[in-house]
Enzyme design. Sequence first.
Site, short mmCIF file in Angstrom:
data_model
loop_
_atom_site.label_atom_id
_atom_site.label_comp_id
_atom_site.label_asym_id
_atom_site.label_seq_id
_atom_site.Cartn_x
_atom_site.Cartn_y
_atom_site.Cartn_z
N GLY A 1 0.39 0.19 11.32
CA GLY A 1 1.74 -0.28 11.59
C GLY A 1 2.70 -0.10 10.44
O GLY A 1 2.95 1.03 10.01
N ALA B 1 7.34 0.98 4.66
CA ALA B 1 6.54 2.15 5.02
C ALA B 1 6.00 2.00 6.43
O ALA B 1 5.85 0.87 6.94
CB ALA B 1 5.39 2.32 4.03
N ILE B 2 5.70 3.14 7.05
CA ILE B 2 5.16 3.16 8.41
C ILE B 2 3.99 4.13 8.44
O ILE B 2 4.09 5.25 7.93
CB ILE B 2 6.23 3.60 9.43
CG1 ILE B 2 7.39 2.62 9.44
CG2 ILE B 2 5.62 3.73 10.84
CD1 ILE B 2 8.58 3.08 10.28
N GLY B 3 2.90 3.71 9.02
CA GLY B 3 1.75 4.58 9.23
C GLY B 3 0.96 4.09 10.42
O GLY B 3 0.48 2.95 10.41
N HIS C 1 -0.59 -1.56 -0.95
CA HIS C 1 -0.47 -2.87 -0.30
C HIS C 1 -0.88 -3.93 -1.32
O HIS C 1 -1.80 -3.71 -2.12
CB HIS C 1 -1.38 -2.99 0.92
CG HIS C 1 -1.04 -2.06 2.04
ND1 HIS C 1 0.23 -1.94 2.54
CD2 HIS C 1 -1.80 -1.19 2.76
CE1 HIS C 1 0.24 -1.05 3.53
NE2 HIS C 1 -0.99 -0.58 3.67
N THR D 1 -0.05 4.92 0.07
CA THR D 1 0.82 3.77 -0.07
C THR D 1 0.06 2.66 -0.78
O THR D 1 -1.16 2.71 -0.95
CB THR D 1 1.37 3.28 1.28
OG1 THR D 1 2.45 2.37 1.05
CG2 THR D 1 0.31 2.58 2.11
N GLY E 1 -1.63 7.77 10.10
CA GLY E 1 -0.77 8.85 9.64
C GLY E 1 -0.15 8.52 8.30
O GLY E 1 -0.15 7.37 7.85
N GLY E 2 0.38 9.56 7.64
CA GLY E 2 1.09 9.33 6.39
C GLY E 2 0.27 9.69 5.16
O GLY E 2 -0.81 10.28 5.26
N CYS F 1 4.03 7.79 -0.48
CA CYS F 1 4.35 8.64 0.68
C CYS F 1 4.69 10.07 0.28
O CYS F 1 5.39 10.77 1.01
CB CYS F 1 5.46 8.03 1.52
SG CYS F 1 5.03 6.38 2.10
#
Length: 205
Positions: A152, A139-141, A75, A73, A69-70, A170
């Site tokens: 995660g 961030a969360i996904g 990394h 982003t 999801g999301g 995001c």
Amino acid sequence: MREWEIARAPVLYPDAVARMERRAAQIAEGAAAELVWLLEHPPIYTAGTSAKDGDLLDARFPVYRTGRGGQFTYHGPGQRVGYVLLDLKRRKADVRGFVRDLEEWLIRTLARFDIKGERRDGRVGIWVARGNSEDKIAAIGVRVRKWVTFHGVSLNVDPELAHFDGIVPCGVREHGVTSLRDLGSTATMADVDVALKAAFAELFG
């Protein structure tokens, strides 16, 4: 039974996704333990299921379309990625509740470094107020298949913040990005790992 693993070298994103896919299937079948996997990636951008093409401003790093999801982003080195593979059938079959627990996990981790992480309505992730503005620090996904979670969170410890400039993180244009180091913390990645593990135990047992 749950396993913790900390990668000692950066993990290529396709390799990480392939491993998560395999492990999630094994957990669903009852053939493997749950896993929390802490790692770093080489510099990349990933696009979640809600990503808008216009939010990729400068593809200076490899771009991966992913099933989490999301939106977009980044990394890269200096960012702690936590992939969380849990069986929600054995815990609580509530995806929204799981995401809220991940948020709380990050908030409690940051509190150990005297940083106040906060939720924001309508915006996934964890934010830090800075005067009249606010910046995103985590961030969360997630993805859930057969009630097993994977993907995660990511927490900015000391990444190169300029690398976020290639995307609209995001999908939020009006706020910036920060890190523990940017906020004045001298915490190392190892310090953060200890805090993540302790906070996780409080929430997930």
